[in-house]
Design a protein around this motif. Structure first.
Motif, PDB file in Angstrom:
ATOM      1  N   GLY A 148     -91.002  77.780  48.877  1.00  0.00           N
ATOM      2  CA  GLY A 148     -89.951  76.784  49.013  1.00  0.00           C
ATOM      3  C   GLY A 148     -88.791  77.188  48.138  1.00  0.00           C
ATOM      4  O   GLY A 148     -88.987  77.486  46.951  1.00  0.00           O
ATOM      5  N   ALA A 191     -85.625  68.331  51.012  1.00  0.00           N
ATOM      6  CA  ALA A 191     -86.030  69.214  52.102  1.00  0.00           C
ATOM      7  C   ALA A 191     -85.023  69.098  53.243  1.00  0.00           C
ATOM      8  O   ALA A 191     -84.549  68.003  53.556  1.00  0.00           O
ATOM      9  N   ASN A 247     -87.835  74.042  52.806  1.00  0.00           N
ATOM     10  CA  ASN A 247     -88.746  73.433  51.831  1.00  0.00           C
ATOM     11  C   ASN A 247     -88.212  73.549  50.408  1.00  0.00           C
ATOM     12  O   ASN A 247     -87.533  74.519  50.052  1.00  0.00           O
ATOM     13  N   THR A 255     -91.920  70.608  48.396  1.00  0.00           N
ATOM     14  CA  THR A 255     -92.574  70.574  49.699  1.00  0.00           C
ATOM     15  C   THR A 255     -93.129  71.938  50.104  1.00  0.00           C
ATOM     16  O   THR A 255     -94.011  72.013  50.956  1.00  0.00           O
TER      17      THR A 255
END
Length: 299
Positions: free
Chosen positions: A14, A20, A32, A51
């Motif tokens: 991410g 996000a 992410n 995330t």
């Protein structure tokens, strides 16, 4: 020593900041929020639980049982919201050593991860997680030794505080410095200390210079930096490779392509962080140089 124990690999799961941002315009770099995995000297280290942690968790299901050491920079939502969706943490037999500095109000990393999973924010509490979760309050400017791997830290300039990390092993070093704002008149000594002679510097470059200082919508005081400041740090700290990280959710793929081209003109050994990017530091027994390559992985 096995081949896995003789590697220093950095994997990006991410790379986006703030929130996000999935969609057709962020496919190549990913939407992410922060999660970076490092496989160092046979140990698995995970930095931040945005995330991207959910995606990493899915990849780990084929490798269980899993033991990993997790390090949080701070507990703003974009850095912890993946934790409740980290499936390996729900499975008995796995073990996670979770580190973070206490918040300014004294709340521990355990308290903060626990609180985000309480009603009405989440349907099941942290206590439902079946893995062995061990929590540690890190001492600022302290050192943590995990086998042959050394993790150092220093405070960063961010609202509500944040922690930067330096990971050292076998003569190699990587610095993870995100959610920090540069100073107008000097380079941050804490950042320089963490980045000194690092093979890889992962740096928060959320804004362009224009976005940061725009009179109409200034981002001064928001706790983030620019790629220009990242270049200054990389040069001053004698960094080998700079990785631009924590992309603004408004920066789409084409924008980041252009930004990357500008950054490379100023510091040739620059990479734009993207989901699936893998950087491998090859031990000196194999080569005396540092190799960095982009690879495609299933995410």
């Amino acid at each position: 020593m096995s081949s896995k124990q003789n590697l220093f690999t950095i994997q990006f799961w991410g790379v986006r900041g703030s929130i996000a941002s999935p969609g057709p315009e962020t496919v190549r770099y990913g939407g992410n929020t922060p999660c970076v995995e490092m496989r160092v000297g046979g140990e698995r280290l995970i930095f931040d639980g945005g995330t991207g942690l959910r995606v990493l968790g899915q990849s780990l299901l084929s490798q269980m049982p899993v033991e990993a050491y997790m390090f949080f920079t701070h507990s703003h939502w974009d850095h912890i919201q993946g934790f409740p969706f980290f499936v390996p943490a729900f499975i008995k037999g796995n073990r996670f050593h979770i580190h973070g500095a206490p918040a300014p109000n004294g709340a521990t990393i355990k308290q903060r991860l626990n609180d985000q999973m309480l009603h009405p924010n989440f349907p099941v509490p942290l206590q439902i997680m079946g893995a062995d979760l061990q929590f540690y309050d890190i001492e600022m400017r302290g050192k943590i030794q995990i086998g042959d791997v050394t993790i150092e830290n220093a405070p960063l300039n961010h609202p509500g505080d944040a922690t930067g990390y330096r990971i050292s092993w076998n003569g190699y070093a990587a610095a993870y410095i995100t959610d920090t704002e540069h100073f107008p008149d000097r380079l941050d000594e804490n950042v320089l200390e963490l980045a000194h002679n690092a093979d890889v510097l992962i740096y928060d470059a959320t804004y362009t210079e224009e976005e940061y200082s725009s009179p109409a919508s200034s981002k001064v005081g928001w706790g983030h930096s620019t790629w220009v400041e990242g270049v200054k740090v990389a040069r001053a700290a004698n960094v080998k490779k700079l990785v631009i990280f924590h992309h603004d959710p408004l920066h789409n793929d084409d924008f980041l392509d252009r930004l990357g081209e500008e950054a490379v003109q100023e510091f040739p050994d620059t990479l734009m962080a993207r989901e699936g990017l893998s950087i491998q530091l090859v031990p000196p027994t194999v080569t005396n140089s540092v190799l960095a390559e982009e690879t495609s992985v299933s995410v």
